[in-house]
Design an enzyme around this catalytic site. Structure first.
Site, PDB file in Angstrom:
ATOM      1  N   GLU A  66       0.919  -1.321  -0.051  1.00 23.80           N
ATOM      2  CA  GLU A  66       0.019   0.019  -0.026  1.00 23.80           C
ATOM      3  C   GLU A  66       0.912   1.400   0.026  1.00 23.80           C
ATOM      4  O   GLU A  66       1.663   1.518   0.932  1.00 23.80           O
ATOM      5  CB  GLU A  66      -1.023   0.112   1.210  1.00 23.80           C
ATOM      6  CG  GLU A  66      -1.686   1.043   1.131  1.00 23.80           C
ATOM      7  CD  GLU A  66      -2.946   1.167   2.148  1.00 23.80           C
ATOM      8  OE1 GLU A  66      -3.888   2.131   2.165  1.00 23.80           O
ATOM      9  OE2 GLU A  66      -3.287   0.020   2.475  1.00 23.80           O
ATOM     10  N   GLU A  91       4.145   5.226   4.003  1.00 22.24           N
ATOM     11  CA  GLU A  91       3.646   6.567   4.475  1.00 22.24           C
ATOM     12  C   GLU A  91       4.796   7.612   4.990  1.00 22.24           C
ATOM     13  O   GLU A  91       5.306   7.216   6.307  1.00 22.24           O
ATOM     14  CB  GLU A  91       2.527   6.185   5.634  1.00 22.24           C
ATOM     15  CG  GLU A  91       1.793   7.589   6.030  1.00 22.24           C
ATOM     16  CD  GLU A  91       1.265   8.244   4.875  1.00 22.24           C
ATOM     17  OE1 GLU A  91       1.710   9.309   4.684  1.00 22.24           O
ATOM     18  OE2 GLU A  91       0.469   7.904   4.035  1.00 22.24           O
ATOM     19  N   ASP A 118       8.543   8.330   1.257  1.00 23.01           N
ATOM     20  CA  ASP A 118       7.994   8.251   0.080  1.00 23.01           C
ATOM     21  C   ASP A 118       8.271   6.723  -0.593  1.00 23.01           C
ATOM     22  O   ASP A 118       9.194   6.162  -0.412  1.00 23.01           O
ATOM     23  CB  ASP A 118       8.566   9.169  -0.755  1.00 23.01           C
ATOM     24  CG  ASP A 118       8.235   9.499  -2.249  1.00 23.01           C
ATOM     25  OD1 ASP A 118       7.186   8.651  -2.498  1.00 23.01           O
ATOM     26  OD2 ASP A 118       8.413  10.282  -2.956  1.00 23.01           O
ATOM     27  N   ASP A 140      -2.825  12.281  -2.820  1.00 27.26           N
ATOM     28  CA  ASP A 140      -2.771  13.727  -3.086  1.00 27.26           C
ATOM     29  C   ASP A 140      -3.019  14.065  -4.634  1.00 27.26           C
ATOM     30  O   ASP A 140      -2.025  13.733  -5.376  1.00 27.26           O
ATOM     31  CB  ASP A 140      -1.413  14.484  -2.660  1.00 27.26           C
ATOM     32  CG  ASP A 140      -1.690  16.097  -2.342  1.00 27.26           C
ATOM     33  OD1 ASP A 140      -2.275  16.603  -3.277  1.00 27.26           O
ATOM     34  OD2 ASP A 140      -1.065  16.473  -1.476  1.00 27.26           O
ATOM     35  N   LYS A 144      -2.713  21.568  -8.955  1.00 25.81           N
ATOM     36  CA  LYS A 144      -2.364  22.928  -9.955  1.00 25.81           C
ATOM     37  C   LYS A 144      -1.672  22.231 -11.128  1.00 25.81           C
ATOM     38  O   LYS A 144      -0.749  21.046 -10.759  1.00 25.81           O
ATOM     39  CB  LYS A 144      -1.400  23.753  -9.129  1.00 25.81           C
ATOM     40  CG  LYS A 144      -2.408  24.556  -7.960  1.00 25.81           C
ATOM     41  CD  LYS A 144      -1.358  25.537  -7.430  1.00 25.81           C
ATOM     42  CE  LYS A 144      -2.333  26.225  -6.422  1.00 25.81           C
ATOM     43  NZ  LYS A 144      -1.354  27.011  -5.560  1.00 25.81           N
ATOM     44  N   THR A 214     -12.309   4.585   4.557  1.00 27.84           N
ATOM     45  CA  THR A 214     -11.324   5.176   5.053  1.00 27.84           C
ATOM     46  C   THR A 214     -11.968   6.622   5.465  1.00 27.84           C
ATOM     47  O   THR A 214     -12.887   7.086   4.669  1.00 27.84           O
ATOM     48  CB  THR A 214     -10.053   5.417   4.331  1.00 27.84           C
ATOM     49  OG1 THR A 214     -10.468   6.145   3.114  1.00 27.84           O
ATOM     50  CG2 THR A 214      -9.626   4.049   3.763  1.00 27.84           C
ATOM     51  N   GLU A 217     -12.325   8.897   2.323  1.00 25.89           N
ATOM     52  CA  GLU A 217     -13.547   8.578   1.527  1.00 25.89           C
ATOM     53  C   GLU A 217     -14.797   9.285   2.287  1.00 25.89           C
ATOM     54  O   GLU A 217     -15.774   9.996   1.697  1.00 25.89           O
ATOM     55  CB  GLU A 217     -13.862   7.021   1.542  1.00 25.89           C
ATOM     56  CG  GLU A 217     -15.076   6.784   0.570  1.00 25.89           C
ATOM     57  CD  GLU A 217     -15.602   5.106   0.745  1.00 25.89           C
ATOM     58  OE1 GLU A 217     -16.731   5.153   0.094  1.00 25.89           O
ATOM     59  OE2 GLU A 217     -14.547   4.424   0.698  1.00 25.89           O
TER      60      GLU A 217
END
Length: 236
Positions: A66, A91, A118, A140, A144, A214, A217
């Protein structure tokens, strides 16, 4: 952080997201200090090519990955539901890691390995065909235009997903951002190594039974945004 090279020598982008939120409560900080060392993956300790099965003390039927597990609700639910599967969770947000750890029972913790960073520099180091399922849920969107290169889903990361997944392995993506949805569909559609499993609208509008809700959501739905759930299978 200096990024490792991606496929073809393309450098991974420097991570731009959050690493820490509000200060952790004393109990949560103590739990983090006690539990994380036993299950943490450190990039500096890894060789150039590792078999992720070797990260676990006991044999696992398969390994799931994940990328960006947030507060850990999904990873913890999957770990409880699949007792013969090993999990790698990535994470960089330390508060999310601190939220995941108390959700795991001791036996589940033994089947979870955590990279507090990362995920992208880790991917090239994992042996090809070693992962059975990959999750990238509500990343994320970097809405932009000038920030689009920061998105996790890129042509080179899709190529890495294909390399890592065993034949028949599954990639699951989710987003509530219309722009990122178009981006995901475009980038996944450009890969000849994946089949989109949707056959009718409910296949991507409704979350599958083995895919828990989650907080991201729930937050999206409360704000009137409709999440989309995408499932792709790696070609045999």
């Amino acid at each position: 952080m200096t990024a490792d090279a991606g496929p073809g020598g393309t450098p991974w982008p420097v991570f731009r997201g959050r690493r820490r939120g509000r200060r952790l409560r004393a109990g949560r900080a103590r739990l983090l200090a006690e539990r994380l060392p036993a299950c943490e993956i450190r990039l500096d300790d890894l060789t150039e090519s590792i078999d992720p099965a070797g990260l676990f003390a006991a044999p696992q039927r398969e390994i799931w990955l994940e990328i960006g597990f947030g507060a850990g609700e999904h990873l913890a639910w999957q770990a409880a539901s699949a007792p013969d599967v090993g999990f790698i969770g990535c994470e960089p947000w330390m508060n999310g890691v601190a939220s995941l750890l108390p959700r795991l029972e001791q036996g589940e913790l033994a089947r979870v390995r955590i990279l507090v960073d990362d995920a992208r520099p880790l991917l090239p180091r994992l042996r090809g065909g070693s992962i059975a399922r990959i999750f990238v849920l509500f990343p994320d969107p970097w809405p932009k235009r000038r920030h689009a290169a920061r998105r996790v889903v890129q042509h080179h990361s899709v190529a890495q997903f294909a390399r890592l997944l065993r034949p028949g392995g599954e990639l699951r993506l989710a987003t509530d951002d219309p722009g990122y949805l178009r981006w995901m569909l475009e980038h996944m559609g450009a890969s000849p190594q994946f089949d989109w499993l949707a056959r009718r609208a409910c296949d991507w509008r409704e979350r599958p039974a083995d895919w828990p809700e989650t907080r991201y959501e729930a937050k999206a739905r409360a704000a009137g945004r409709a999440p989309v759930f995408l499932r792709y299978r790696r070609h045999h």
